[in-house]
Design a protein around this motif. Structure first.
Motif, short mmCIF file in Angstrom:
data_model
loop_
_atom_site.label_atom_id
_atom_site.label_comp_id
_atom_site.label_asym_id
_atom_site.label_seq_id
_atom_site.Cartn_x
_atom_site.Cartn_y
_atom_site.Cartn_z
N HIS A 6 -3.51 1.19 -0.44
CA HIS A 6 -2.11 0.82 -0.60
C HIS A 6 -1.33 1.27 0.61
N HIS A 8 2.70 2.01 1.98
CA HIS A 8 4.13 2.18 1.72
C HIS A 8 4.83 1.49 2.88
N ASP A 14 5.68 -3.20 0.28
CA ASP A 14 4.59 -2.31 -0.12
C ASP A 14 3.41 -3.18 -0.52
N ILE A 16 -0.95 -3.71 -1.63
CA ILE A 16 -2.32 -3.32 -1.97
C ILE A 16 -3.21 -4.29 -1.21
N PRO A 63 4.73 3.36 -3.10
CA PRO A 63 3.43 3.73 -3.64
C PRO A 63 2.95 5.08 -3.14
N LEU A 66 -3.47 5.99 -5.50
CA LEU A 66 -4.11 4.79 -6.03
C LEU A 66 -5.45 5.19 -6.61
N VAL A 84 -1.33 2.90 -9.80
CA VAL A 84 -0.59 3.17 -8.57
C VAL A 84 0.62 4.02 -8.91
N ALA A 86 4.27 5.70 -8.10
CA ALA A 86 5.43 5.14 -7.42
C ALA A 86 6.56 6.16 -7.39
N HIS A 93 2.29 2.65 -12.23
CA HIS A 93 2.06 1.22 -12.40
C HIS A 93 0.58 0.98 -12.69
#
Length: 147
Positions: A6, A8, A14, A16, A63, A66, A84, A86, A93
């Motif tokens: 991921h 940021h 943002d 993945i 993010p 992960l 994920v 946040a 998430h």
């Protein structure tokens, strides 16, 4: 055998990504975000020779952490889903996957600034959080299904 990552991004964008040898993920040629000043970084969200993100968030979720859920503790349909953390949306998430396709997204721990997420060997989900004010503080939470 899949390497997930991921990013940021700036204000939005943002991502993945599924990391593949030799792939170009676009930055700074293509982005879904804008600079923190509000200026446009690039006019492109797609650019020839670059790979699109598996998923992106605009506005930013911030993010932070992960994990791929693998374990017996949560429902079987969670197996392989992405978790994920946040900071901006203050939540955990869960990106619901059916194979390698996103089919939904849910948020948990809404109001918690999630710093990291891991899956324990027993299948519990471990989350670290950060409080916004004053001295550095936060929590380590162990999540398991309600009985």
């Amino acid at each position: 055998g899949v390497l997930w990552e991921h990013e940021h991004g700036p204000r939005g964008g943002d991502e993945i990504n599924i990391i593949e040898k030799g792939a170009n993920y676009g930055w700074p040629l293509a982005s879904y975000g804008v600079d923190y000043s509000g200026a446009r970084i690039t006019p492109y969200t797609e650019y020839s020779g670059t790979k699109q993100p598996f998923k992106h968030w605009t506005p930013s979720i911030g993010p932070s952490g992960l994990a791929v859920y693998r374990g017996p503790m949560f429902p079987a349909d969670w197996d392989g889903d992405l978790l994920v953390g946040a900071m901006a949306t203050e939540a955990l998430h869960r990106v619901d996957l059916d194979g390698m396709k996103e089919v939904g997204e849910e948020r948990y721990l809404v109001g918690e600034r999630v710093r990291d997420v891991r899956v324990g060997p027993e299948g519990a989900i471990y989350v670290t959080t950060e409080d916004r004010g004053g001295a550095p503080s936060g929590k380590v939470l162990r999540l398991s299904p309600a009985s």
